[in-house]
Write a protein that holds these residues in place. Structure first.
Motif, PDB file in Angstrom:
ATOM      1  N   ASP A  34      -1.548  10.680  -9.356  1.00 53.85           N
ATOM      2  CA  ASP A  34      -1.047   9.370  -8.944  1.00 53.85           C
ATOM      3  C   ASP A  34      -1.018   8.350 -10.076  1.00 53.85           C
ATOM      4  O   ASP A  34      -0.611   7.225  -9.871  1.00 53.85           O
ATOM      5  CB  ASP A  34      -1.859   8.830  -7.766  1.00 53.85           C
ATOM      6  CG  ASP A  34      -3.317   8.564  -8.125  1.00 53.85           C
ATOM      7  OD1 ASP A  34      -3.737   8.879  -9.265  1.00 53.85           O
ATOM      8  OD2 ASP A  34      -4.042   8.048  -7.266  1.00 53.85           O
ATOM      9  N   LYS A  58       2.336  11.413  -6.891  1.00 58.13           N
ATOM     10  CA  LYS A  58       2.073  10.917  -5.540  1.00 58.13           C
ATOM     11  C   LYS A  58       2.267   9.414  -5.571  1.00 58.13           C
ATOM     12  O   LYS A  58       1.505   8.687  -6.194  1.00 58.13           O
ATOM     13  CB  LYS A  58       0.645  11.294  -5.120  1.00 58.13           C
ATOM     14  CG  LYS A  58       0.107  10.603  -3.885  1.00 58.13           C
ATOM     15  CD  LYS A  58       0.808  10.996  -2.632  1.00 58.13           C
ATOM     16  CE  LYS A  58       0.152  10.441  -1.396  1.00 58.13           C
ATOM     17  NZ  LYS A  58       0.327   9.008  -1.188  1.00 58.13           N
ATOM     18  N   ARG A  59       3.348   8.984  -4.945  1.00 51.55           N
ATOM     19  CA  ARG A  59       3.704   7.556  -4.946  1.00 51.55           C
ATOM     20  C   ARG A  59       2.556   6.718  -4.406  1.00 51.55           C
ATOM     21  O   ARG A  59       1.878   7.093  -3.469  1.00 51.55           O
ATOM     22  CB  ARG A  59       4.951   7.345  -4.080  1.00 51.55           C
ATOM     23  CG  ARG A  59       5.488   5.934  -4.136  1.00 51.55           C
ATOM     24  CD  ARG A  59       6.765   5.780  -3.333  1.00 51.55           C
ATOM     25  NE  ARG A  59       7.892   6.306  -4.118  1.00 51.55           N
ATOM     26  CZ  ARG A  59       8.751   7.221  -3.686  1.00 51.55           C
ATOM     27  NH1 ARG A  59       8.626   7.749  -2.494  1.00 51.55           N
ATOM     28  NH2 ARG A  59       9.741   7.608  -4.448  1.00 51.55           N
ATOM     29  N   ASN A  60       2.328   5.575  -5.064  1.00 56.29           N
ATOM     30  CA  ASN A  60       1.356   4.599  -4.582  1.00 56.29           C
ATOM     31  C   ASN A  60       1.791   3.217  -5.036  1.00 56.29           C
ATOM     32  O   ASN A  60       2.680   3.076  -5.878  1.00 56.29           O
ATOM     33  CB  ASN A  60      -0.063   4.948  -5.051  1.00 56.29           C
ATOM     34  CG  ASN A  60      -0.230   4.840  -6.543  1.00 56.29           C
ATOM     35  OD1 ASN A  60      -0.121   3.759  -7.105  1.00 56.29           O
ATOM     36  ND2 ASN A  60      -0.491   5.948  -7.205  1.00 56.29           N
ATOM     37  N   SER A  61       1.161   2.217  -4.483  1.00 53.07           N
ATOM     38  CA  SER A  61       1.588   0.836  -4.737  1.00 53.07           C
ATOM     39  C   SER A  61       1.041   0.250  -6.042  1.00 53.07           C
ATOM     40  O   SER A  61       1.406  -0.858  -6.411  1.00 53.07           O
ATOM     41  CB  SER A  61       1.167  -0.060  -3.567  1.00 53.07           C
ATOM     42  OG  SER A  61      -0.243  -0.037  -3.427  1.00 53.07           O
ATOM     43  N   HIS A  62       0.207   1.000  -6.750  1.00 45.19           N
ATOM     44  CA  HIS A  62      -0.401   0.487  -7.977  1.00 45.19           C
ATOM     45  C   HIS A  62       0.467   0.669  -9.214  1.00 45.19           C
ATOM     46  O   HIS A  62       0.250   0.010 -10.218  1.00 45.19           O
ATOM     47  CB  HIS A  62      -1.760   1.153  -8.231  1.00 45.19           C
ATOM     48  CG  HIS A  62      -2.743   0.911  -7.139  1.00 45.19           C
ATOM     49  ND1 HIS A  62      -3.279  -0.317  -6.861  1.00 45.19           N
ATOM     50  CD2 HIS A  62      -3.274   1.761  -6.223  1.00 45.19           C
ATOM     51  CE1 HIS A  62      -4.100  -0.235  -5.845  1.00 45.19           C
ATOM     52  NE2 HIS A  62      -4.118   1.026  -5.437  1.00 45.19           N
ATOM     53  N   ASP A  98       5.594  11.345  -1.266  1.00 48.08           N
ATOM     54  CA  ASP A  98       4.900  10.281  -0.540  1.00 48.08           C
ATOM     55  C   ASP A  98       3.614  10.786   0.101  1.00 48.08           C
ATOM     56  O   ASP A  98       2.648  10.046   0.224  1.00 48.08           O
ATOM     57  CB  ASP A  98       5.809   9.692   0.541  1.00 48.08           C
ATOM     58  CG  ASP A  98       6.959   8.907  -0.059  1.00 48.08           C
ATOM     59  OD1 ASP A  98       6.705   7.967  -0.822  1.00 48.08           O
ATOM     60  OD2 ASP A  98       8.122   9.261   0.230  1.00 48.08           O
ATOM     61  N   GLU A  99       3.631  12.051   0.518  1.00 50.14           N
ATOM     62  CA  GLU A  99       2.483  12.646   1.208  1.00 50.14           C
ATOM     63  C   GLU A  99       2.149  13.996   0.581  1.00 50.14           C
ATOM     64  O   GLU A  99       3.048  14.753   0.211  1.00 50.14           O
ATOM     65  CB  GLU A  99       2.799  12.841   2.692  1.00 50.14           C
ATOM     66  CG  GLU A  99       3.142  11.567   3.435  1.00 50.14           C
ATOM     67  CD  GLU A  99       1.993  10.581   3.529  1.00 50.14           C
ATOM     68  OE1 GLU A  99       0.814  11.039   3.525  1.00 50.14           O
ATOM     69  OE2 GLU A  99       2.247   9.375   3.597  1.00 50.14           O
TER      70      GLU A  99
END
Length: 107
Positions: free
Chosen positions: A58, A77-81, A93-94
């Motif tokens: 990530d 792994k997509r994340n908002s950071h 996404d998962e």
């Protein structure tokens, strides 16, 4: 498997121990991502080539660029950071997406 007490608690808490043949912990290995050596150590212990493996991470720099540096396939792994890294081979996404993606790539 050697790991720090903190990492051992994290791994146990996530319930992921049984999903992996080996786990390398930077503190134990005394090598940190994105240094290529930690990725190569994992491959050597598994007995696989970089081009026959996938690293899921990530962090665009530590995970994706580090694994890419030794020619591993990468899944971010997509994340908002973080912003989506252009260098990732696949973006998910998962974690549940991994098996179907691996079957598409014959990995």
């Amino acid at each position: 498997m050697l790991c720090s007490q903190f990492q051992a608690l994290e791994i146990d808490g996530l319930g992921i121990h049984d999903y992996f043949d080996i786990m390398l912990i930077s503190e134990v290995e005394q090598v940190r991502k994105p240094q290529p050596e930690i990725f190569q150590r994992a491959l050597d212990r598994l007995g696989v080539a970089a081009t026959d493996s996938v690293f899921v991470g990530d962090n665009p720099t530590a995970d994706i660029l580090g694994a890419n540096s030794i020619e591993m396939w990468t899944m971010w792994k997509r994340n908002s950071h973080w912003l989506e890294p252009k260098e990732a081979d696949v973006v998910i996404d998962e974690l549940s997406e991994i098996p179907s993606i691996l079957s598409q790539f014959n990995l």
